[in-house]
Design an enzyme around this catalytic site. Structure first.
Site, PDB file in Angstrom:
ATOM      1  CG  HIS A  74       5.200   1.255   2.656  1.00  0.00           C
ATOM      2  ND1 HIS A  74       4.567   2.281   2.156  1.00  0.00           N
ATOM      3  CD2 HIS A  74       5.001   1.169   3.791  1.00  0.00           C
ATOM      4  CE1 HIS A  74       3.616   2.566   2.937  1.00  0.00           C
ATOM      5  NE2 HIS A  74       3.850   1.918   3.852  1.00  0.00           N
ATOM      6  CG  HIS A  76      -0.145   0.143   2.584  1.00  0.00           C
ATOM      7  ND1 HIS A  76       0.512  -0.965   3.087  1.00  0.00           N
ATOM      8  CD2 HIS A  76       0.216   1.082   3.261  1.00  0.00           C
ATOM      9  CE1 HIS A  76       1.217  -0.835   4.265  1.00  0.00           C
ATOM     10  NE2 HIS A  76       0.794   0.757   4.305  1.00  0.00           N
ATOM     11  CG  HIS A 123       0.670   5.670   4.306  1.00  0.00           C
ATOM     12  ND1 HIS A 123      -0.208   5.104   4.385  1.00  0.00           N
ATOM     13  CD2 HIS A 123       1.823   4.997   4.728  1.00  0.00           C
ATOM     14  CE1 HIS A 123       0.014   3.679   5.056  1.00  0.00           C
ATOM     15  NE2 HIS A 123       1.652   3.798   5.269  1.00  0.00           N
ATOM     16  CD  GLU A 126       4.590   3.041   7.791  1.00  0.00           C
ATOM     17  OE1 GLU A 126       3.821   3.283   6.731  1.00  0.00           O
ATOM     18  OE2 GLU A 126       4.404   2.571   8.541  1.00  0.00           O
TER      19      GLU A 126
END
Ligand SMILES: *[C@@H]1O[C@H](CO)[C@@H](O)[C@H](O)[C@H]1NC(C)=O
Ligand SMILES: *[C@@H]1O[C@H](CO)[C@@H](O)[C@H](O)[C@H]1NC(C)=O
Ligand SMILES: *[C@@H]1O[C@H](CO)[C@@H](O)[C@H](O)[C@H]1NC(C)=O
Ligand SMILES: *[C@@H]1O[C@H](CO)[C@@H](O)[C@H](O)[C@H]1NC(C)=O
Ligand SMILES: *[C@@H]1O[C@H](CO)[C@@H](O)[C@H](O)[C@H]1NC(C)=O
Ligand SMILES: *[C@@H]1O[C@H](CO)[C@@H](O)[C@H](O)[C@H]1NC(C)=O
Length: 361
Positions: free
Chosen positions: A126, A85, A87, A92
């Site tokens: 990732h 997925h 973001h 992150e």
């Protein structure tokens, strides 16, 4: 005069004594901004997703939305820990505190061992896989608040009278892997965009596909924000500050690669000598420390505490603090909101340095 035997006693007893005496110690990240300390694994706010246990030492509310700091403790797994997925609004950062895990970011992948770091900027596809029986991934995520996803996905709240990192259970008892595709594809309101067509490359031989040699040659940080990158323990840039004893700053996230929102890295420090006065800092942005080695002493406003491995301290902006090591070798990870953090102050008075250890004289 420093007495070695006194040091051992202090090292062994103080954190637990302090935990009962100091108002800095809390069991949950507070729901408002204040200074606090959370002991490793003692966090009461913990949840399980399959066999993975998530803890949340710094949250959106506790950092005023600046960043979150969370940890994932898990046994090894033969599956991805989450389906691929990206973001759109969260950057992150993965750090290996214990054990090993594999991290994929777009077409690059690394096998992270203790002390290794990986940056997953916004819009980077990732995933990860836990590889060792006692692995702990530490995630810092900017901006703060991403933990809401894990509260939503939680199978259960995790409580353990022994504060065990996770529940030891036979493999196959409880999923060690990701929530299913139907769940992952329905999380866009949490800034999770499934990438189910992503193929996690399986050609890691020495943990370094595809660029090779990250654990044998210097790792150079990008000079732009937005591309994923990795820093192997002690192979990134290093800077020596000699103002108050020796401190070595190893940046993972710079004022550039953090997009101006945060910086992150490690600081290694020598023992405070009896003739050194540690300075008091009052920084504009918030600072979090997580101890990686040794023991970190901190005075926040009037209270002094000593943290050991895995303990986290959160110091709000505009709060005075000083820090030092009473043991020979201490290494901490820092996360600073903004670009005026402690790292930047130390770096201004530091020189480029070729080693992860301080001078022998
Ligand atoms: C991420 O992707 C979204 C959707 O395509 C886009 O609106 C946003 O600007 C991207 N963010 C960055 C930092 O590239
Ligand atoms: C965990 O506890 C919180 C409040 O303490 C509760 O709102 C939540 O529903 C619990 N989560 C699960 C998965 O049981
Ligand atoms: C799975 O674990 C739970 C407790 O975590 C236990 O009650 C149950 O008996 C276990 N099941 C098997 C098949 O081992
Ligand atoms: C994923 O792959 C399937 C089958 O190859 C294809 O039909 C679908 O369009 C792909 N989805 C995306 C988002 O690329
Ligand atoms: C402080 O003490 C160290 C040894 O502990 C010594 O090397 C250093 O020269 C001293 N510095 C000053 C300013 O006296
Ligand atoms: C600290 O104070 C300065 C000046 O008043 C202010 O700009 C800044 O936002 C404050 N920092 C925090 C984290 O509140």
């Amino acid at each position: 005069m420093h007495s070695p035997s006194a040091s051992i006693v202090v090292f062994a007893i103080l954190p637990h004594l302090a935990a009962s005496l100091s108002s800095l110690y809390v069991q949950n990240a507070p729901n408002h901004i204040r200074p606090y300390v959370i002991e490793h694994y003692a966090s009461a706010q913990a949840i399980s997703i399959g066999q993975q246990i998530y803890r949340f030492p710094v949250t959106g509310p506790s950092s005023g939305g600046a960043f979150s700091l969370l940890s994932t403790s898990s046994p090894s797994s033969n599956e991805l820990g989450v389906l691929p997925h990206h973001h759109q609004t969260h950057h992150e950062n993965f750090f290996c505190l214990k054990g090993r895990f594999q991290l994929w970011a777009e077409d690059e992948a690394r096998l992270l061992t203790v002390g290794d770091y990986g940056s997953v900027p916004r819009n980077t596809t990732h995933t990860f896989q836990i590889l060792d029986p006692d692995t702990e991934m530490v995630g810092s995520i900017s901006p703060g608040g991403f933990e809401k996803l894990f509260f939503f996905l939680a199978d259960a709240n995790y409580t353990s009278s022994t504060h065990s990192p996770y529940v030891p259970a036979p493999s196959g008892n409880g999923s060690s892997g990701s929530p299913p595709a139907a769940v992952i594809t329905a999380l866009e309101s949490f800034d999770v965009y499934a990438e189910l067509n992503f193929t996690a490359r399986r050609d890691l031989v020495d943990g370094s596909a595809p660029s090779g040699g990250w654990h044998s040659t210097p790792n150079i940080l990008p000079e732009v924000n937005g591309t994923p990158y990795f820093v192997a323990k002690d192979y990134g840039p290093k800077f020596l500050n000699c103002e108050f004893g020796y401190q070595i700053v190893q940046p993972f996230v710079t004022d550039v690669t953090g997009g101006g929102d945060f910086t992150q890295g490690s600081i290694t420090m020598s023992r405070r000598s009896s003739n050194t006065t540690t300075p008091t800092y009052t920084l504009l942005g918030h600072t979090a420390f997580e101890v990686l080695e040794g023991a970190l002493s901190l005075t926040i406003e009037e209270e002094t505490v000593t943290l050991i491995m895995g303990d986290v301290a959160f110091i709000p902006g505009n709060t005075s603090f000083s820090y030092w090591s009473d043991v020979v070798f201490t290494k901490v990870m820092y996360v600073s909101a903004g670009v005026n953090g402690l790292d930047q102050k130390l770096l201004k008075k530091a020189e480029s340095w070729g080693w992860p250890v301080f001078p022998a004289v």
